[in-house]
Write a protein that holds these residues in place. Structure first.
Motif: not given
Length: 207
Positions: A72-75, A122-131
Motif C-alpha cells: 500500500d505504501d508502494l515499497s 495456461e500458465h502465469t508469467r512473473l514479469e518483475l518483482l521489485a522492492v
C-alpha cells in the motif's frame, strides 16, 4: 482488493492505473545496481530515465492484460501476466524512444527472453518483482510471491531470475530450474529460467 498481511500489517493491493509512474520509479530504483542494467545502459547519467520508461512500458502492459500488485505504501511491486496475454509489441521506433542509443541491446535482450518464454497457454508469467532498496530484506518480496503462489492452483508460474541471489530466492520458494540459463555475452550476466510446477519443459536460449 486490498489484503493485509497479518504477520506485519503490510497491505497488498492492486496497483491503480494512475500509479504507473510511481511504480515504475520504485522498480527502476530496486534494480539500479543490477549488472545487466549496467550493460544495457552503460551511461550512469542516463540509466535511471531509460529504465523508468522501460518499466513503465512493462507495467502498462501488465495493467492492461494482467495485474500489478503493490504494497500500500508502494515499497514493493509484482507484475503478472497470464500465459494467454498478447505479447508486448516493441517496434524499433518505440525502443529507440525508450532506450535511446542502447535500443539494440534491449532488442537483443528481449529476443533472448522470448526464446526462454514458454508458448502461450495456461500458465502465469512473473514479469518483475521489485522492492525499494530501503525496504529490501524485510520480507516484502516474499509476501508478494507467497500471495500469488497461494492462489495459483494448477497454473505454473514462469520467470527469469536476473542474479544468482534472486535465483536462490526463488528456489527457496519452491521454484525449480527450467532449462539452461540465458547467457548475455559482454554483460557478465545470466538469466535463470524457473517454473513453480514440477512438470516443466526445459527451454534453452543463447544470446
Amino acid at each position: 482488493m486490498t489484503e493485509p498481511d497479518r504477520r506485519t500489517a503490510v497491505r497488498i493491493r492492486e496497483a491503480r492505473a494512475s500509479e504507473g509512474d510511481a511504480v515504475a520509479g520504485l522498480v527502476a530504483a530496486a534494480f539500479a545496481d543490477l549488472p545487466l542494467h549496467h550493460w544495457l545502459v552503460p551511461d550512469p547519467d542516463g540509466r535511471a530515465s531509460v529504465f523508468h520508461r522501460w518499466f513503465r512500458l512493462i507495467l502498462d502492459h501488465a495493467l492492461a492484460h494482467g495485474s500489478v500488485e503493490v504494497t500500500d505504501d508502494l515499497s514493493a511491486a509484482a507484475a503478472w501476466l497470464p500465459g494467454e496475454a498478447p505479447p508486448l509489441l516493441l517496434s524499433d521506433t518505440l525502443l529507440e524512444w525508450c532506450c535511446g542509443p542502447w535500443w539494440e541491446r534491449f532488442r537483443a535482450f528481449q529476443q533472448g527472453l522470448d526464446r526462454l518464454s514458454p508458448p502461450p497457454g495456461e500458465h502465469t508469467r512473473l514479469e518483475l518483482l521489485a522492492v525499494r532498496p530501503a525496504r529490501q530484506g524485510q520480507g516484502l518480496g516474499r509476501m508478494l510471491m507467497a500471495r500469488r503462489l497461494a492462489t495459483a492452483h494448477a497454473r505454473p508460474i514462469h520467470l527469469e531470475a536476473p542474479t544468482q541471489a534472486a535465483h536462490r530466492f526463488y528456489l527457496r520458494h519452491g521454484f525449480t530450474d527450467n532449462g539452461t540459463p540465458l547467457t548475455i555475452p559482454g554483460s557478465g550476466t545470466r538469466l535463470f529460467p524457473l517454473v513453480s510446477a514440477t512438470a516443466r519443459a526445459p527451454l534453452t536460449a543463447e544470446l
